[in-house]
Design a protein around this motif. Sequence first.
Motif, PDB file in Angstrom:
ATOM      1  N   LEU A  51       0.840  -1.191   0.000  1.00  0.00           N
ATOM      2  CA  LEU A  51       0.000   0.000   0.000  1.00  0.00           C
ATOM      3  C   LEU A  51       0.878   1.246   0.000  1.00  0.00           C
ATOM      4  CD1 LEU A  51      -2.613  -1.141   2.661  1.00  0.00           C
ATOM      5  CD2 LEU A  51      -3.071  -0.822   0.225  1.00  0.00           C
ATOM      6  N   ALA A  52       0.368   2.311  -0.611  1.00  0.00           N
ATOM      7  CA  ALA A  52       1.101   3.579  -0.690  1.00  0.00           C
ATOM      8  C   ALA A  52       0.399   4.622   0.171  1.00  0.00           C
ATOM      9  CB  ALA A  52       1.171   4.053  -2.139  1.00  0.00           C
ATOM     10  N   PRO A  53       1.013   5.072   1.261  1.00  0.00           N
ATOM     11  CA  PRO A  53       0.393   6.090   2.112  1.00  0.00           C
ATOM     12  C   PRO A  53       0.198   7.408   1.369  1.00  0.00           C
ATOM     13  CG  PRO A  53       2.211   4.997   3.251  1.00  0.00           C
ATOM     14  CD  PRO A  53       2.300   4.609   1.804  1.00  0.00           C
ATOM     15  N   ILE A  54      -0.924   8.046   1.623  1.00  0.00           N
ATOM     16  CA  ILE A  54      -1.201   9.376   1.078  1.00  0.00           C
ATOM     17  C   ILE A  54      -1.178  10.407   2.194  1.00  0.00           C
ATOM     18  CG2 ILE A  54      -2.927  10.834  -0.058  1.00  0.00           C
ATOM     19  CD1 ILE A  54      -3.844   8.298  -1.564  1.00  0.00           C
ATOM     20  N   THR A  55      -1.977  10.187   3.236  1.00  0.00           N
ATOM     21  CA  THR A  55      -1.933  11.081   4.396  1.00  0.00           C
ATOM     22  C   THR A  55      -2.531  10.406   5.619  1.00  0.00           C
ATOM     23  OG1 THR A  55      -2.494  13.298   5.241  1.00  0.00           O
ATOM     24  CG2 THR A  55      -4.178  12.192   3.928  1.00  0.00           C
ATOM     25  N   LEU A  56      -1.913  10.620   6.772  1.00  0.00           N
ATOM     26  CA  LEU A  56      -2.539  10.305   8.049  1.00  0.00           C
ATOM     27  C   LEU A  56      -3.498  11.456   8.320  1.00  0.00           C
ATOM     28  CD1 LEU A  56      -2.892   8.865  10.768  1.00  0.00           C
ATOM     29  CD2 LEU A  56      -0.834  10.034  11.582  1.00  0.00           C
ATOM     30  N   ALA A  57      -4.785  11.188   8.240  1.00  0.00           N
ATOM     31  CA  ALA A  57      -5.777  12.261   8.282  1.00  0.00           C
ATOM     32  C   ALA A  57      -6.058  12.747   9.693  1.00  0.00           C
ATOM     33  CB  ALA A  57      -7.072  11.784   7.624  1.00  0.00           C
ATOM     34  N   VAL A  58      -6.457  11.832  10.586  1.00  0.00           N
ATOM     35  CA  VAL A  58      -6.869  12.211  11.937  1.00  0.00           C
ATOM     36  C   VAL A  58      -6.445  11.144  12.935  1.00  0.00           C
ATOM     37  CG1 VAL A  58      -8.872  13.556  11.163  1.00  0.00           C
ATOM     38  CG2 VAL A  58      -9.135  11.107  11.643  1.00  0.00           C
ATOM     39  N   LYS A  59      -6.415  11.531  14.188  1.00  0.00           N
ATOM     40  CA  LYS A  59      -6.193  10.571  15.259  1.00  0.00           C
ATOM     41  C   LYS A  59      -6.963  11.011  16.496  1.00  0.00           C
ATOM     42  CE  LYS A  59      -1.801  12.644  16.741  1.00  0.00           C
ATOM     43  NZ  LYS A  59      -0.395  12.391  17.080  1.00  0.00           N
ATOM     44  N   SER A  60      -7.157  10.066  17.426  1.00  0.00           N
ATOM     45  CA  SER A  60      -7.945  10.366  18.619  1.00  0.00           C
ATOM     46  C   SER A  60      -7.732   9.305  19.683  1.00  0.00           C
ATOM     47  CB  SER A  60      -9.436  10.413  18.266  1.00  0.00           C
ATOM     48  OG  SER A  60     -10.239  10.524  19.433  1.00  0.00           O
ATOM     49  N   PRO A  61      -7.695   9.714  20.958  1.00  0.00           N
ATOM     50  CA  PRO A  61      -7.819   8.724  22.030  1.00  0.00           C
ATOM     51  C   PRO A  61      -9.225   8.125  22.009  1.00  0.00           C
ATOM     52  CG  PRO A  61      -6.827  10.746  22.835  1.00  0.00           C
ATOM     53  CD  PRO A  61      -7.393  11.056  21.479  1.00  0.00           C
ATOM     54  N   GLN A  62      -9.512   7.219  22.921  1.00  0.00           N
ATOM     55  CA  GLN A  62     -10.797   6.531  22.959  1.00  0.00           C
ATOM     56  C   GLN A  62     -11.510   6.770  24.285  1.00  0.00           C
ATOM     57  OE1 GLN A  62     -10.524   2.355  21.166  1.00  0.00           O
ATOM     58  NE2 GLN A  62      -8.390   2.828  21.577  1.00  0.00           N
ATOM     59  N   PHE A  63     -12.805   6.498  24.273  1.00  0.00           N
ATOM     60  CA  PHE A  63     -13.636   6.570  25.475  1.00  0.00           C
ATOM     61  C   PHE A  63     -13.929   5.150  25.957  1.00  0.00           C
ATOM     62  CE2 PHE A  63     -16.008  10.849  24.619  1.00  0.00           C
ATOM     63  CZ  PHE A  63     -14.911  11.550  25.080  1.00  0.00           C
ATOM     64  N   LEU A  64     -13.826   4.923  27.267  1.00  0.00           N
ATOM     65  CA  LEU A  64     -14.281   3.686  27.888  1.00  0.00           C
ATOM     66  C   LEU A  64     -15.701   3.931  28.384  1.00  0.00           C
ATOM     67  CD1 LEU A  64     -14.024   0.828  29.009  1.00  0.00           C
ATOM     68  CD2 LEU A  64     -12.865   1.788  31.022  1.00  0.00           C
ATOM     69  N   VAL A  65     -16.660   3.232  27.791  1.00  0.00           N
ATOM     70  CA  VAL A  65     -18.062   3.429  28.145  1.00  0.00           C
ATOM     71  C   VAL A  65     -18.675   2.116  28.617  1.00  0.00           C
ATOM     72  CG1 VAL A  65     -18.508   5.426  26.670  1.00  0.00           C
ATOM     73  CG2 VAL A  65     -18.668   3.142  25.695  1.00  0.00           C
ATOM     74  N   VAL A  66     -19.692   2.249  29.481  1.00  0.00           N
ATOM     75  CA  VAL A  66     -20.411   1.097  30.017  1.00  0.00           C
ATOM     76  C   VAL A  66     -21.908   1.379  29.924  1.00  0.00           C
ATOM     77  CG1 VAL A  66     -18.543   0.474  31.601  1.00  0.00           C
ATOM     78  CG2 VAL A  66     -20.379   1.994  32.383  1.00  0.00           C
ATOM     79  N   ASN A  67     -22.688   0.336  30.082  1.00  0.00           N
ATOM     80  CA  ASN A  67     -24.135   0.509  30.137  1.00  0.00           C
ATOM     81  C   ASN A  67     -24.501   1.202  31.454  1.00  0.00           C
ATOM     82  OD1 ASN A  67     -26.994  -0.422  30.932  1.00  0.00           O
ATOM     83  ND2 ASN A  67     -26.875  -0.986  28.779  1.00  0.00           N
ATOM     84  N   PRO A  68     -25.332   2.237  31.413  1.00  0.00           N
ATOM     85  CA  PRO A  68     -25.640   2.969  32.651  1.00  0.00           C
ATOM     86  C   PRO A  68     -26.391   2.143  33.683  1.00  0.00           C
ATOM     87  CG  PRO A  68     -26.997   3.743  30.814  1.00  0.00           C
ATOM     88  CD  PRO A  68     -25.951   2.858  30.229  1.00  0.00           C
ATOM     89  N   ASP A  69     -27.026   1.048  33.252  1.00  0.00           N
ATOM     90  CA  ASP A  69     -27.736   0.187  34.207  1.00  0.00           C
ATOM     91  C   ASP A  69     -26.823  -0.848  34.859  1.00  0.00           C
ATOM     92  OD1 ASP A  69     -30.144   1.477  33.639  1.00  0.00           O
ATOM     93  OD2 ASP A  69     -30.574   0.133  31.956  1.00  0.00           O
ATOM     94  N   SER A  70     -25.546  -0.827  34.518  1.00  0.00           N
ATOM     95  CA  SER A  70     -24.614  -1.810  35.050  1.00  0.00           C
ATOM     96  C   SER A  70     -24.272  -1.581  36.513  1.00  0.00           C
ATOM     97  CB  SER A  70     -23.312  -1.797  34.236  1.00  0.00           C
ATOM     98  OG  SER A  70     -22.654  -0.539  34.381  1.00  0.00           O
ATOM     99  N   GLY A  71     -24.496  -0.356  36.993  1.00  0.00           N
ATOM    100  CA  GLY A  71     -24.130  -0.030  38.364  1.00  0.00           C
ATOM    101  C   GLY A  71     -22.667   0.295  38.542  1.00  0.00           C
TER     102      GLY A  71
END
Length: 326
Positions: A118-138
Amino acid sequence: MKTPMKLAATLAACACAVSTAWAQAAPEWRPTKPVRIVVPITGSTNDVLARLIAPKLQEALGQPFVVENKPGAGGNIGAHEVSRAVPDGHTLLIGYNGPLAINVTLFDKMPFDPQKDLAPITLAVKSPQFLVVNPDSGIADVKDFIAKVKADPKKYTYGSVAVGSASHLTMEMMKSAAHFQMTHVPYRGAGPAVTDLIAGNIDAGFFVPGNVQGFVKEGRLKLIASTGIQRFPSTPEIPTLAESGLRNFEATSWIGLLAPARTPPNIINTYHQAMVRILNSPDISKRLQEMEFEIVASTPSQFSDWISTEIGRWGSVIKATGAKAD
């Protein structure tokens, strides 16, 4: 090899200057028929980015740009398809951590080499992540999450956008760092994974903010941590995992544009020039920032260096955690 932090700083410092330089250069090539943009996953921010840039590329280059989702094997199916395409500028790949960096170590055998095919063109964006849970999990916070999972590991499951994605491996990193076990449930994209998390069919997951922030605001998901080195500006009350007891924990998701290897330099240059302008345009940059993405708009060579660095970084994580493709 540059460290991730040094490379990220270099990319940020160069983005503005690179954008100006490319804006002054006239493209030497134009597509002569519709262009395929292959997204090797469904229902994700990769898909959102592809559909944001497709009409802009069409406007800039005069041909239709058609987004096609080709999910499977942690992104390998779509990426492999692009790697085998004719290198004439009419097939592009929206690439991300999984098929470009993580899978090199995660899978016993790869159908393509992301650095050679593969031939790179551009690294467009990056981001950390969110750790999410179901709100009913307690679950109250990260410490409570770890304690509950340790107490009953067979009860708890986590979802990911795909095998080999940062969504998958980030939880594997957390499991290793905090010494707990829980079952992985891979999906084909963020959409179905988030839907099941809201429904309570799985208990937790790591996702880029753009996939979950709306549901967090609505109270349908509970955000308990982020994976950056600093707190998100939009959620200053939410701690990082590093602040929550997992020292030096950091995991980044990213998305870039690539073409098949051996694509002529003038074609790569045309796409790079167009992408830098598009990513820094007021409407697109506003939308990406709303999704908590950092716009990078790197050069092809910088993107190549980044992929090399990420292969090494995620390879170390995979070897340390013993993670395998499901």
